[in-house]
Motif scaffolding. Sequence first.
Motif, PDB file in Angstrom:
ATOM      1  N   PHE A 214       0.769  -1.186   0.049  1.00  0.00           N
ATOM      2  CA  PHE A 214       0.075  -0.045   0.088  1.00  0.00           C
ATOM      3  C   PHE A 214       0.920   1.375   0.162  1.00  0.00           C
ATOM      4  CE2 PHE A 214      -2.246   3.425   2.240  1.00  0.00           C
ATOM      5  CZ  PHE A 214      -3.473   3.493   1.402  1.00  0.00           C
ATOM      6  N   LYS A 215       1.928   1.370   0.698  1.00  0.00           N
ATOM      7  CA  LYS A 215       2.675   2.366   0.933  1.00  0.00           C
ATOM      8  C   LYS A 215       3.414   2.762  -0.345  1.00  0.00           C
ATOM      9  CE  LYS A 215       6.367   4.198   3.874  1.00  0.00           C
ATOM     10  NZ  LYS A 215       7.036   3.489   4.999  1.00  0.00           N
ATOM     11  N   ALA A 216       3.953   1.645  -1.173  1.00  0.00           N
ATOM     12  CA  ALA A 216       4.326   1.750  -2.659  1.00  0.00           C
ATOM     13  C   ALA A 216       3.444   2.271  -3.615  1.00  0.00           C
ATOM     14  CB  ALA A 216       5.304   0.485  -2.852  1.00  0.00           C
ATOM     15  N   TYR A 217       2.306   2.189  -3.399  1.00  0.00           N
ATOM     16  CA  TYR A 217       1.227   2.514  -4.425  1.00  0.00           C
ATOM     17  C   TYR A 217       1.532   4.178  -4.437  1.00  0.00           C
ATOM     18  CZ  TYR A 217      -0.996  -1.867  -3.707  1.00  0.00           C
ATOM     19  OH  TYR A 217      -1.293  -3.155  -3.724  1.00  0.00           O
ATOM     20  N   PRO A 218       1.206   4.796  -5.828  1.00  0.00           N
ATOM     21  CA  PRO A 218       0.795   6.186  -6.027  1.00  0.00           C
ATOM     22  C   PRO A 218      -0.675   6.285  -5.351  1.00  0.00           C
ATOM     23  CG  PRO A 218       0.478   5.001  -7.915  1.00  0.00           C
ATOM     24  CD  PRO A 218       1.008   3.881  -7.080  1.00  0.00           C
ATOM     25  N   VAL A 219      -0.550   7.632  -5.150  1.00  0.00           N
ATOM     26  CA  VAL A 219      -1.732   8.158  -4.205  1.00  0.00           C
ATOM     27  C   VAL A 219      -3.137   7.752  -4.821  1.00  0.00           C
ATOM     28  CG1 VAL A 219      -2.856   9.908  -3.269  1.00  0.00           C
ATOM     29  CG2 VAL A 219      -0.478  10.072  -3.303  1.00  0.00           C
ATOM     30  N   TRP A 220      -3.070   7.749  -6.098  1.00  0.00           N
ATOM     31  CA  TRP A 220      -4.589   7.510  -6.702  1.00  0.00           C
ATOM     32  C   TRP A 220      -4.934   6.013  -6.489  1.00  0.00           C
ATOM     33  CZ3 TRP A 220      -4.716   3.772 -10.503  1.00  0.00           C
ATOM     34  CH2 TRP A 220      -3.510   3.350 -11.136  1.00  0.00           C
ATOM     35  N   ARG A 221      -3.800   5.203  -6.655  1.00  0.00           N
ATOM     36  CA  ARG A 221      -4.297   3.792  -6.250  1.00  0.00           C
ATOM     37  C   ARG A 221      -4.505   3.333  -4.668  1.00  0.00           C
ATOM     38  NH1 ARG A 221      -0.681  -1.451  -8.419  1.00  0.00           N
ATOM     39  NH2 ARG A 221      -2.087  -2.997  -7.867  1.00  0.00           N
ATOM     40  N   GLN A 222      -3.776   4.202  -3.934  1.00  0.00           N
ATOM     41  CA  GLN A 222      -4.060   4.099  -2.523  1.00  0.00           C
ATOM     42  C   GLN A 222      -5.495   4.474  -2.211  1.00  0.00           C
ATOM     43  OE1 GLN A 222      -1.301   6.534  -0.205  1.00  0.00           O
ATOM     44  NE2 GLN A 222       0.327   5.363  -0.445  1.00  0.00           N
ATOM     45  N   ALA A 223      -5.953   5.620  -2.763  1.00  0.00           N
ATOM     46  CA  ALA A 223      -7.494   6.016  -2.800  1.00  0.00           C
ATOM     47  C   ALA A 223      -7.982   4.902  -3.099  1.00  0.00           C
ATOM     48  CB  ALA A 223      -7.300   7.080  -3.748  1.00  0.00           C
ATOM     49  N   PHE A 224      -8.116   4.031  -4.235  1.00  0.00           N
ATOM     50  CA  PHE A 224      -9.065   3.014  -4.622  1.00  0.00           C
ATOM     51  C   PHE A 224      -8.856   1.825  -3.685  1.00  0.00           C
ATOM     52  CE2 PHE A 224      -8.826   5.281  -8.688  1.00  0.00           C
ATOM     53  CZ  PHE A 224     -10.465   5.336  -8.992  1.00  0.00           C
ATOM     54  N   SER A 225      -7.694   1.835  -3.011  1.00  0.00           N
ATOM     55  CA  SER A 225      -7.433   0.718  -1.854  1.00  0.00           C
ATOM     56  C   SER A 225      -8.366   1.173  -0.737  1.00  0.00           C
ATOM     57  CB  SER A 225      -6.165   0.605  -1.484  1.00  0.00           C
ATOM     58  OG  SER A 225      -5.544  -0.189  -2.636  1.00  0.00           O
ATOM     59  N   ILE A 226      -8.478   2.536  -0.494  1.00  0.00           N
ATOM     60  CA  ILE A 226      -9.276   2.878   0.701  1.00  0.00           C
ATOM     61  C   ILE A 226     -10.510   2.731   0.318  1.00  0.00           C
ATOM     62  CG2 ILE A 226      -9.733   5.016   1.727  1.00  0.00           C
ATOM     63  CD1 ILE A 226      -7.118   3.788   2.718  1.00  0.00           C
ATOM     64  N   GLY A 227     -11.049   2.970  -1.040  1.00  0.00           N
ATOM     65  CA  GLY A 227     -12.404   2.732  -1.218  1.00  0.00           C
ATOM     66  C   GLY A 227     -12.885   1.443  -0.864  1.00  0.00           C
ATOM     67  N   VAL A 228     -11.906   0.351  -1.430  1.00  0.00           N
ATOM     68  CA  VAL A 228     -12.343  -1.040  -0.969  1.00  0.00           C
ATOM     69  C   VAL A 228     -12.495  -1.159   0.623  1.00  0.00           C
ATOM     70  CG1 VAL A 228     -11.387  -3.447  -0.877  1.00  0.00           C
ATOM     71  CG2 VAL A 228     -11.171  -2.044  -3.146  1.00  0.00           C
ATOM     72  N   TYR A 229     -11.486  -0.740   1.338  1.00  0.00           N
ATOM     73  CA  TYR A 229     -11.542  -0.883   2.920  1.00  0.00           C
ATOM     74  C   TYR A 229     -13.010  -0.156   3.365  1.00  0.00           C
ATOM     75  CZ  TYR A 229      -6.946  -2.437   3.592  1.00  0.00           C
ATOM     76  OH  TYR A 229      -5.781  -3.171   3.718  1.00  0.00           O
ATOM     77  N   MET A 230     -13.461   0.877   2.725  1.00  0.00           N
ATOM     78  CA  MET A 230     -14.668   1.675   2.958  1.00  0.00           C
ATOM     79  C   MET A 230     -15.766   0.710   2.762  1.00  0.00           C
ATOM     80  SD  MET A 230     -13.960   4.128   5.062  1.00  0.00           S
ATOM     81  CE  MET A 230     -12.400   4.132   5.609  1.00  0.00           C
ATOM     82  N   MET A 231     -15.829   0.123   1.432  1.00  0.00           N
ATOM     83  CA  MET A 231     -16.855  -0.597   1.213  1.00  0.00           C
ATOM     84  C   MET A 231     -16.966  -2.058   2.096  1.00  0.00           C
ATOM     85  SD  MET A 231     -19.267  -1.374  -0.774  1.00  0.00           S
ATOM     86  CE  MET A 231     -19.305  -0.467  -2.383  1.00  0.00           C
ATOM     87  N   LEU A 232     -15.701  -2.465   2.695  1.00  0.00           N
ATOM     88  CA  LEU A 232     -15.736  -3.531   3.717  1.00  0.00           C
ATOM     89  C   LEU A 232     -16.522  -2.912   4.896  1.00  0.00           C
ATOM     90  CD1 LEU A 232     -12.389  -5.297   3.103  1.00  0.00           C
ATOM     91  CD2 LEU A 232     -14.718  -6.298   2.834  1.00  0.00           C
ATOM     92  N   TYR A 233     -16.108  -1.739   5.105  1.00  0.00           N
ATOM     93  CA  TYR A 233     -16.766  -1.032   6.317  1.00  0.00           C
ATOM     94  C   TYR A 233     -18.191  -1.116   6.327  1.00  0.00           C
ATOM     95  CZ  TYR A 233     -18.093   2.406   9.550  1.00  0.00           C
ATOM     96  OH  TYR A 233     -18.779   3.367  10.661  1.00  0.00           O
ATOM     97  N   GLN A 234     -18.712  -0.556   4.977  1.00  0.00           N
ATOM     98  CA  GLN A 234     -20.061  -0.489   4.853  1.00  0.00           C
ATOM     99  C   GLN A 234     -20.864  -1.770   5.066  1.00  0.00           C
ATOM    100  OE1 GLN A 234     -20.694   2.662   5.728  1.00  0.00           O
ATOM    101  NE2 GLN A 234     -22.161   3.130   3.805  1.00  0.00           N
TER     102      GLN A 234
END
Length: 167
Positions: free
Chosen positions: A100-120
């Motif tokens: 995750f830390k090696a990803y560019p910010v835009w790809r981190q954002a989509f990973s965070i979107g996946v985490y937020m979908m899991l949260y939902q």
Amino acid sequence: MANKFMKSGSSQARWLILFSYIIALAFDIMALLENATVIIPPISLMVLLYWCAHFLDKTHLLSAFILGLLADTLYQTTLGAHALVFSVLAFLMLRHRLRFKAYPVWRQAFSIGVYMMLYQILNYIFFSPVLDSNDAIQFWSMPAIAIIIWPLLSLIFRRITTNVVKG
């Protein structure tokens, strides 16, 4: 500069981390007061995921549990439910934080979107909210809002940590 700060360890940033959690909880309270919790992601969870990903010497699982308990009291849910959800998501972030830390910010954002979908999804399973058609669209679009917020949040924390290193 920020990489130097991140390699220095979280002990030097303890107060910064604590202060960021307090500010994030204040944003969560403001979203709750405006009845925007359906569409606004929990900022405290996003900040937790940021610190979990960027410090390799701490796990932040205790922080996840405490923030979850505070979220339980804030949203008036069963005590421990959000603590469990926050801890599970923090653990999942810890499992792949190097990638995750090696990803560019835009790809981190989509990973965070996946985490937020899991949260939902977990939020829907544990709390089974009653959603009318308008609220359902907002409820399931919350991860998209998190994708938009993440680059801004990441930029702010990078700037703050760079200033701490200089100062």
